[in-house]
Design an enzyme around this catalytic site. Structure first.
Site, PDB file in Angstrom:
ATOM      1  N   GLU A  78      32.495  37.807  30.250  1.00  0.00           N
ATOM      2  CA  GLU A  78      34.342  37.987  31.085  1.00  0.00           C
ATOM      3  C   GLU A  78      35.387  37.834  29.914  1.00  0.00           C
ATOM      4  O   GLU A  78      34.692  37.064  29.131  1.00  0.00           O
ATOM      5  CB  GLU A  78      34.131  36.700  31.974  1.00  0.00           C
ATOM      6  CG  GLU A  78      33.859  36.773  33.080  1.00  0.00           C
ATOM      7  CD  GLU A  78      34.657  35.790  33.975  1.00  0.00           C
ATOM      8  OE1 GLU A  78      35.240  35.444  33.589  1.00  0.00           O
ATOM      9  OE2 GLU A  78      33.642  35.293  35.157  1.00  0.00           O
ATOM     10  N   GLU A 127      29.961  29.230  35.185  1.00  0.00           N
ATOM     11  CA  GLU A 127      31.223  28.532  34.100  1.00  0.00           C
ATOM     12  C   GLU A 127      31.073  26.628  34.694  1.00  0.00           C
ATOM     13  O   GLU A 127      32.048  26.078  35.363  1.00  0.00           O
ATOM     14  CB  GLU A 127      32.971  28.886  34.511  1.00  0.00           C
ATOM     15  CG  GLU A 127      32.469  29.839  34.144  1.00  0.00           C
ATOM     16  CD  GLU A 127      34.035  30.265  33.607  1.00  0.00           C
ATOM     17  OE1 GLU A 127      35.053  29.778  34.054  1.00  0.00           O
ATOM     18  OE2 GLU A 127      34.719  31.532  32.689  1.00  0.00           O
ATOM     19  N   ASP A 139      38.356  30.578  41.525  1.00  0.00           N
ATOM     20  CA  ASP A 139      38.916  31.785  41.894  1.00  0.00           C
ATOM     21  C   ASP A 139      38.739  33.087  42.610  1.00  0.00           C
ATOM     22  O   ASP A 139      38.869  34.253  41.677  1.00  0.00           O
ATOM     23  CB  ASP A 139      39.330  32.514  40.195  1.00  0.00           C
ATOM     24  CG  ASP A 139      40.882  33.381  39.385  1.00  0.00           C
ATOM     25  OD1 ASP A 139      42.135  33.619  40.621  1.00  0.00           O
ATOM     26  OD2 ASP A 139      40.608  33.870  39.015  1.00  0.00           O
ATOM     27  N   TYR A 186      38.507  33.638  26.633  1.00  0.00           N
ATOM     28  CA  TYR A 186      39.330  34.662  26.974  1.00  0.00           C
ATOM     29  C   TYR A 186      40.963  34.101  26.076  1.00  0.00           C
ATOM     30  O   TYR A 186      42.067  33.739  25.874  1.00  0.00           O
ATOM     31  CB  TYR A 186      40.283  33.761  28.434  1.00  0.00           C
ATOM     32  CG  TYR A 186      39.751  34.415  29.448  1.00  0.00           C
ATOM     33  CD1 TYR A 186      39.905  35.347  29.963  1.00  0.00           C
ATOM     34  CD2 TYR A 186      38.705  33.753  30.312  1.00  0.00           C
ATOM     35  CE1 TYR A 186      40.138  36.172  31.111  1.00  0.00           C
ATOM     36  CE2 TYR A 186      37.583  34.732  31.093  1.00  0.00           C
ATOM     37  CZ  TYR A 186      38.215  35.614  32.282  1.00  0.00           C
ATOM     38  OH  TYR A 186      37.413  36.241  32.649  1.00  0.00           O
TER      39      TYR A 186
HETATM   40  C1  BDP Z   1      37.075  32.781  34.091  1.00  0.00           C
HETATM   41  C2  BDP Z   1      36.272  32.874  35.819  1.00  0.00           C
HETATM   42  C3  BDP Z   1      36.589  33.487  37.197  1.00  0.00           C
HETATM   43  C4  BDP Z   1      38.512  34.183  37.035  1.00  0.00           C
HETATM   44  C5  BDP Z   1      38.851  34.504  35.566  1.00  0.00           C
HETATM   45  C6  BDP Z   1      39.867  34.362  35.462  1.00  0.00           C
HETATM   46  O1  BDP Z   1      34.986  32.960  35.879  1.00  0.00           O
HETATM   47  O2  BDP Z   1      35.992  33.826  38.012  1.00  0.00           O
HETATM   48  O3  BDP Z   1      38.835  35.003  38.193  1.00  0.00           O
HETATM   49  O4  BDP Z   1      38.173  33.445  34.371  1.00  0.00           O
HETATM   50  O5  BDP Z   1      40.923  33.296  35.259  1.00  0.00           O
HETATM   51  O6  BDP Z   1      37.333  31.464  34.019  1.00  0.00           O
HETATM   52  O7  BDP Z   1      40.385  35.482  35.141  1.00  0.00           O
END
Ligand code: BDP
Length: 586
Positions: A499, A397, A161, A463
């Site tokens: 993240e 990942e 991404d 997330y």
């Molecule tokens: C994670 C990835 C990252 C993406 C992020 C996203 O590590 O590179 O930019 O999600 O979806 O899975 O914003």
């Protein structure tokens, strides 16, 4: 791989500036002599990605040529001369005066060729560099293959991404060294009460039996030791009495100078240690939290090219939010960044470009493993002496083939087993090359335990409240908390969320809040940090992302941008920046 430097025994000439440039979609350049000069070239800035310098080649990733002519000063004669490219994405070949010097694969690490015997001393020298960034399944990172994380129709066809910017991204430098020169230096620091211990290993390019010395200079003190070279190698152990230890709050650096008969080289050295114990990371034997960001090298016009004013500004903005760390997601950043991190006291998780690895078939896996091992070797060689680097990250990942999504149970079993071996091999290599730092990989939800258990610190990207339970923050935070508790019960190792974030259109508001508004992002960040603050085993929180960044075009990315930045791409803070300040400025 020592960073080129100008001193009394060495010369350095930076070729950054405007070069001649031409794309070569038919790959006819070499046959037509483009390596000796370009007809109909257009100007291009080096360093810099080509994509944002010209609109018509934004999506061009094929072969392209860079050419520049330069004199080399006559007083460099008698020295050995090298041409060094800080990085070029992804595959490059170098020619000097029409002669091929060699090629390099990998988009984010430096490479060097000796050019001494190919230089003209009376006329200009032509330097040509061809670069291409074709997306291929066998490259790291991979492209032109499907990925469970990316929409089928994404363009360009990456498995990751961010936009696959291409070109010469870091400075091209000519440098000279004396005939018998210092090829490599390794510094390992330790702590003994109030004193620092510094072990220095020096390698020469020749097996001569010579003598040298090493000096560590602080504000008012200098410590010195002798070096006796045998077969080109020498070691010294120094004690720095009453040392000023390096930390995120006091990033004290000593000047370490190695002196030999002909050569001299100075490194900035921070005396510090790093380790894990129980659920915590320790810097200089004191528990430390890594608060900060996942970032990208990304900006208007320069793309992924080194942009030093931006670098300085970003460090200032990170500090303004109270951050003390970041991860070089998803590839090694410039050497200039690492030097600034040492100086400013940032704790770095240093990552190779192994993002979204797939374990699909033996042939592809073997090629990618070779490339990853090369990148581990090159990265550790490049960055092993930076005080700021506390942890190596060998993948972001890596993916399993999930049964149920059109994938058979046997290919799932295959990918879990292959992934374990692959990640294990990389971690083993890191531990052999550098036993003094931590090693990890960043895990996606559902990563097999046989992979995760090999890490020193459990790093996870989560997330809840965005890709899962989007819009339902309360429920999301309950799931997050349950997951963290059960991860601690399973591993009993420090955990970092490397993240967590929500896409946010700067200037979009809502009450009650909703996904994409600034309020939602602010509450999302507040929720995650509140949950984390209740857990002793959380060793760090890194928001995704520091700033909005260019990605691929897809139904998930408005205007081809990932909008999870705490700052916009132009570096304006969103509301969530103030939430971070509440938590991190103490
Ligand atoms: C994670 C990835 C990252 C993406 C992020 C996203 O590590 O590179 O930019 O999600 O979806 O899975 O914003």
């Amino acid at each position: 791989m020592l960073y080129p430097q100008q001193n009394i025994s060495r010369n350095k000439f930076d070729l950054s500036g405007i070069w001649d440039f031409k794309i070569d979609p038919d790959r006819m350049g070499e046959r037509n002599g483009w390596h000796t000069g370009l007809d109909g070239a257009r100007p291009i800035a080096v360093p810099g990605s080509w994509n944002e310098q010209y609109e018509d080649i934004y999506n061009y990733l094929g072969l392209a040529w860079y050419v520049k002519s330069t004199y080399v000063p006559q007083y460099w004669q008698g020295q050995r001369v090298f041409l060094r490219v800080g990085s070029a994405c992804y595959f490059s070949t170098i020619y000097v005066n029409g002669i091929k010097m060699g090629s390099h694969e990998g988009g984010h690490l430096p490479f060097v060729f000796e050019v001494t015997d190919h230089l003209c001393w009376k006329t200009e020298n032509t330097i040509a560099i061809s670069v291409e960034n074709d997306l291929m399944p066998t490259r790291v990172p991979s492209g032109n293959m499907s990925s469970p994380l990316m929409p089928q129709s994404c363009f360009p066809r990456t498995t990751y991404d961010f936009f696959p910017f291409a070109g010469i991204h870091r400075p091209v430098v000519l440098y000279s060294v004396p005939p018998v020169y210092i090829e490599d230096i390794t510094v390992i620091t330790g702590i003994n009460g109030l004193d620092g211990t510094v072990k220095v290993r020096v390698q020469l390019n020749s097996a001569d039996t010579i003598q040298g010395s090493v000096h560590i200079k602080g504000d008012e003190v200098t410590f010195t030791a002798k070096l006796m070279f045998k077969d080109g190698l020498a070691e010294a152990h120094l004690i720095v009495h009453n040392a000023n230890f390096w930390s995120d709050k006091t990033p004290y650096l000593y000047d370490l100078t190695v002196q030999t008969e002909q050569d001299q080289y100075t490194l900035k050295v921070g005396v510090r240690t790093v380790k894990v114990q129980g659920g915590q990371i320790f810097l200089n034997d004191k528990p430390i939290h890594l608060n900060g960001y996942g970032r990208h090298e990304d900006f208007y016009a320069s793309g992924k090219g080194l942009n030093q004013p931006l670098m300085v500004k970003d460090y200032q903005l990170m500090r303004w939010t109270g951050a003390n760390s970041y991860r070089t997601s998803h590839y090694p950043y410039s050497e200039e960044e690492m030097q600034l991190a040492d100086r400013e006291g940032f704790l770095i998780i240093n990552e190779i470009p192994a993002v979204s690895l797939q374990f699909d078939n033996d042939e592809n896996i073997a090629i990618r493993l070779r490339t990853c091992l090369q990148q581990v070797d090159e990265l550790i060689t490049r960055d092993k002496n930076h005080a700021s680097v506390v942890m190596w990250c060998i993948a972001n990942e890596p993916l399993i083939a999930q049964p149920g999504l059109g994938v058979s149970v046997s290919s799932n079993v295959f990918s879990v087993a292959k992934g374990k071996e692959f990640l294990g091999t990389l971690m083993q290599r890191v531990r052999t090359l550098d036993p003094t730092r931590l090693v990890t990989f960043v895990a996606l939800m559902g990563s097999p335990s046989s992979w995760v258990e090999q890490c020193d610190v459990i790093c996870m990207n989560r997330y809840w409240g965005w890709y899962i339970l989007g819009g339902e923050l309360n429920k999301a935070l309950i799931s997050l908390e349950q997951e963290l508790d059960s991860a601690w019960e399973t591993w009993h190792k420090p955990i970092m969320i490397t993240e967590f974030g929500a896409d946010t259109m700067a200037g979009m508001h809502g009450h009650p809040n909703a996904m994409w508004t600034e309020e939602y992002q602010a509450e999302f960040v507040r929720g995650y940090l509140t949950v984390a603050a209740r857990k002793d085993f959380i060793a760090g929180m890194q928001v995704w992302n520091f700033a909005d960044f260019a990605s691929i075009q897809s139904i998930m990315r408005v205007g081809g941008m990932n909008m999870k930045g705490i700052f916009t791409r132009g570096r304006t803070p969103k509301m969530a920046a103030h939430v971070l300040r509440e938590f991190w400025i103490k």
